[in-house]
Design a protein around this motif. Structure first.
Motif, PDB file in Angstrom:
ATOM      1  N   GLN A   3     -38.060  90.515 -34.119  1.00  0.00           N
ATOM      2  CA  GLN A   3     -39.010  91.162 -33.216  1.00  0.00           C
ATOM      3  C   GLN A   3     -38.272  91.635 -31.966  1.00  0.00           C
ATOM      4  O   GLN A   3     -37.427  90.942 -31.438  1.00  0.00           O
ATOM      5  CB  GLN A   3     -40.111  90.188 -32.812  1.00  0.00           C
ATOM      6  N   THR A   4     -38.604  92.815 -31.546  1.00  0.00           N
ATOM      7  CA  THR A   4     -38.012  93.385 -30.347  1.00  0.00           C
ATOM      8  C   THR A   4     -38.959  93.146 -29.176  1.00  0.00           C
ATOM      9  O   THR A   4     -40.150  93.399 -29.276  1.00  0.00           O
ATOM     10  CB  THR A   4     -37.783  94.895 -30.518  1.00  0.00           C
ATOM     11  N   HIS A   5     -38.400  92.667 -28.083  1.00  0.00           N
ATOM     12  CA  HIS A   5     -39.212  92.387 -26.892  1.00  0.00           C
ATOM     13  C   HIS A   5     -38.960  93.479 -25.864  1.00  0.00           C
ATOM     14  O   HIS A   5     -37.846  93.644 -25.386  1.00  0.00           O
ATOM     15  CB  HIS A   5     -38.857  91.021 -26.324  1.00  0.00           C
ATOM     16  N   THR A   6     -39.970  94.241 -25.534  1.00  0.00           N
ATOM     17  CA  THR A   6     -39.845  95.263 -24.487  1.00  0.00           C
ATOM     18  C   THR A   6     -40.548  94.765 -23.237  1.00  0.00           C
ATOM     19  O   THR A   6     -41.736  94.480 -23.249  1.00  0.00           O
ATOM     20  CB  THR A   6     -40.470  96.600 -24.934  1.00  0.00           C
ATOM     21  N   ALA A   7     -39.790  94.643 -22.192  1.00  0.00           N
ATOM     22  CA  ALA A   7     -40.323  94.090 -20.947  1.00  0.00           C
ATOM     23  C   ALA A   7     -40.766  95.164 -19.966  1.00  0.00           C
ATOM     24  O   ALA A   7     -41.179  94.851 -18.879  1.00  0.00           O
ATOM     25  CB  ALA A   7     -39.267  93.200 -20.291  1.00  0.00           C
ATOM     26  N   GLY A   8     -40.672  96.430 -20.329  1.00  0.00           N
ATOM     27  CA  GLY A   8     -40.987  97.519 -19.414  1.00  0.00           C
ATOM     28  C   GLY A   8     -42.361  97.448 -18.785  1.00  0.00           C
ATOM     29  O   GLY A   8     -42.489  97.279 -17.584  1.00  0.00           O
ATOM     30  N   PRO A   9     -43.425  97.566 -19.595  1.00  0.00           N
ATOM     31  CA  PRO A   9     -44.767  97.546 -19.002  1.00  0.00           C
ATOM     32  C   PRO A   9     -45.094  96.231 -18.304  1.00  0.00           C
ATOM     33  O   PRO A   9     -45.714  96.221 -17.247  1.00  0.00           O
ATOM     34  CB  PRO A   9     -45.692  97.781 -20.192  1.00  0.00           C
ATOM     35  N   LYS A  10     -44.658  95.117 -18.875  1.00  0.00           N
ATOM     36  CA  LYS A  10     -44.938  93.824 -18.232  1.00  0.00           C
ATOM     37  C   LYS A  10     -44.207  93.702 -16.903  1.00  0.00           C
ATOM     38  O   LYS A  10     -44.734  93.165 -15.951  1.00  0.00           O
ATOM     39  CB  LYS A  10     -44.530  92.686 -19.169  1.00  0.00           C
ATOM     40  N   ARG A  11     -42.986  94.219 -16.847  1.00  0.00           N
ATOM     41  CA  ARG A  11     -42.216  94.167 -15.608  1.00  0.00           C
ATOM     42  C   ARG A  11     -42.893  95.004 -14.531  1.00  0.00           C
ATOM     43  O   ARG A  11     -43.022  94.587 -13.386  1.00  0.00           O
ATOM     44  CB  ARG A  11     -40.791  94.666 -15.852  1.00  0.00           C
ATOM     45  N   LEU A  12     -43.355  96.199 -14.892  1.00  0.00           N
ATOM     46  CA  LEU A  12     -44.049  97.054 -13.931  1.00  0.00           C
ATOM     47  C   LEU A  12     -45.354  96.428 -13.468  1.00  0.00           C
ATOM     48  O   LEU A  12     -45.708  96.491 -12.291  1.00  0.00           O
ATOM     49  CB  LEU A  12     -44.309  98.435 -14.539  1.00  0.00           C
ATOM     50  N   GLU A  13     -46.065  95.820 -14.395  1.00  0.00           N
ATOM     51  CA  GLU A  13     -47.316  95.144 -14.059  1.00  0.00           C
ATOM     52  C   GLU A  13     -47.054  93.984 -13.096  1.00  0.00           C
ATOM     53  O   GLU A  13     -47.786  93.780 -12.127  1.00  0.00           O
ATOM     54  CB  GLU A  13     -47.930  94.612 -15.363  1.00  0.00           C
ATOM     55  N   LYS A  14     -45.993  93.228 -13.384  1.00  0.00           N
ATOM     56  CA  LYS A  14     -45.633  92.090 -12.538  1.00  0.00           C
ATOM     57  C   LYS A  14     -45.212  92.569 -11.145  1.00  0.00           C
ATOM     58  O   LYS A  14     -45.619  91.997 -10.134  1.00  0.00           O
ATOM     59  CB  LYS A  14     -44.494  91.316 -13.206  1.00  0.00           C
ATOM     60  N   ALA A  15     -44.420  93.632 -11.094  1.00  0.00           N
ATOM     61  CA  ALA A  15     -43.987  94.175  -9.800  1.00  0.00           C
ATOM     62  C   ALA A  15     -45.183  94.669  -8.998  1.00  0.00           C
ATOM     63  O   ALA A  15     -45.269  94.434  -7.788  1.00  0.00           O
ATOM     64  CB  ALA A  15     -42.978  95.307 -10.018  1.00  0.00           C
ATOM     65  N   ARG A  17     -48.258  93.593  -9.190  1.00  0.00           N
ATOM     66  CA  ARG A  17     -49.014  92.415  -8.737  1.00  0.00           C
ATOM     67  C   ARG A  17     -48.329  91.766  -7.525  1.00  0.00           C
ATOM     68  O   ARG A  17     -48.977  91.399  -6.552  1.00  0.00           O
ATOM     69  CB  ARG A  17     -49.144  91.414  -9.882  1.00  0.00           C
ATOM     70  N   TYR A  18     -47.007  91.652  -7.579  1.00  0.00           N
ATOM     71  CA  TYR A  18     -46.277  91.058  -6.461  1.00  0.00           C
ATOM     72  C   TYR A  18     -46.358  91.932  -5.212  1.00  0.00           C
ATOM     73  O   TYR A  18     -46.433  91.434  -4.092  1.00  0.00           O
ATOM     74  CB  TYR A  18     -44.814  90.796  -6.823  1.00  0.00           C
ATOM     75  N   ARG A  19     -46.322  93.258  -5.381  1.00  0.00           N
ATOM     76  CA  ARG A  19     -46.481  94.154  -4.222  1.00  0.00           C
ATOM     77  C   ARG A  19     -47.870  93.996  -3.606  1.00  0.00           C
ATOM     78  O   ARG A  19     -48.023  94.028  -2.385  1.00  0.00           O
ATOM     79  CB  ARG A  19     -46.224  95.604  -4.619  1.00  0.00           C
ATOM     80  N   GLN A  20     -48.895  93.833  -4.447  1.00  0.00           N
ATOM     81  CA  GLN A  20     -50.247  93.605  -3.932  1.00  0.00           C
ATOM     82  C   GLN A  20     -50.299  92.310  -3.132  1.00  0.00           C
ATOM     83  O   GLN A  20     -50.912  92.256  -2.059  1.00  0.00           O
ATOM     84  CB  GLN A  20     -51.259  93.569  -5.072  1.00  0.00           C
ATOM     85  N   LEU A  21     -49.652  91.267  -3.636  1.00  0.00           N
ATOM     86  CA  LEU A  21     -49.600  90.003  -2.903  1.00  0.00           C
ATOM     87  C   LEU A  21     -48.807  90.158  -1.605  1.00  0.00           C
ATOM     88  O   LEU A  21     -49.179  89.594  -0.577  1.00  0.00           O
ATOM     89  CB  LEU A  21     -48.972  88.909  -3.764  1.00  0.00           C
ATOM     90  N   LEU A  22     -47.722  90.922  -1.674  1.00  0.00           N
ATOM     91  CA  LEU A  22     -46.880  91.134  -0.507  1.00  0.00           C
ATOM     92  C   LEU A  22     -47.676  91.756   0.636  1.00  0.00           C
ATOM     93  O   LEU A  22     -47.513  91.391   1.793  1.00  0.00           O
ATOM     94  CB  LEU A  22     -45.703  92.042  -0.891  1.00  0.00           C
ATOM     95  N   VAL A  23     -48.551  92.690   0.312  1.00  0.00           N
ATOM     96  CA  VAL A  23     -49.396  93.322   1.322  1.00  0.00           C
ATOM     97  C   VAL A  23     -50.628  92.466   1.618  1.00  0.00           C
ATOM     98  O   VAL A  23     -51.054  92.338   2.758  1.00  0.00           O
ATOM     99  CB  VAL A  23     -49.819  94.737   0.861  1.00  0.00           C
ATOM    100  N   GLY A  24     -51.171  91.852   0.588  1.00  0.00           N
ATOM    101  CA  GLY A  24     -52.410  91.101   0.727  1.00  0.00           C
ATOM    102  C   GLY A  24     -52.313  89.885   1.624  1.00  0.00           C
ATOM    103  O   GLY A  24     -53.247  89.580   2.376  1.00  0.00           O
TER     104      GLY A  24
END
Length: 139
Positions: A3-15, A17-24
């Motif tokens: 199985q191939t693991h692509t972290a692209g969309p999850k990484r963007l989603e995580k980033a 979320r963290y930016r929202q917390l950074l501002v929030g």
């Protein structure tokens, strides 16, 4: 089957979320702190909540391994900084001149609270100039 693991969309989603917390954290802390201080009359609790927002910001900023800002964000930040400095430069020049001249030519005097604000603007531009010249001399 591998199985191939692509972290692209999850990484963007995580980033995101963290930016929202950074501002929030700081915005939420400041809003709640103002409410506690001004409406409910709890100045010390208000200050504690404000600092929780600051510490939350720092925890997200320092504590994540995810890249929160890319080249596009950095370019946008540079443009916003330049525009802000460009807008406030004439404001500083005109306000400082008026603050010095108006009391001499009229009955209008500037409130004493204006001077610390003007000196803060001058300090901002002085720090910018020092940082800019330092960075420029290193390249």
């Amino acid at each position: 089957m591998t199985q191939t693991h692509t972290a692209g969309p999850k990484r963007l989603e995580k980033a995101r979320r963290y930016r929202q917390l950074l501002v929030g954290f700081p915005v939420g802390g400041a809003v709640i702190a103002i409410f506690l201080r001004e409406i409910l009359g709890y100045p010390l609790v208000s200050e504690a909540v404000y600092w929780v927002g600051i510490v939350g910001f720092l925890a997200v900023w320092v504590g994540t391994s995810v890249t929160l800002f890319d080249e596009r964000d950095q370019a946008l930040e540079r443009r916003a900084s330049k525009l802000t400095l460009t807008i406030f430069a004439p404001v500083l020049v005109v306000a400082a001149s008026l603050a010095r001249v108006l009391p001499k030519v009229s009955d209008v005097t500037m409130p004493e609270a204006i001077w610390p604000a003007l000196y803060a603007f001058v300090a901002l531009y002085a720090v910018f100039a020092v940082v800019y010249l330092t960075l420029r001399s290193r390249t």
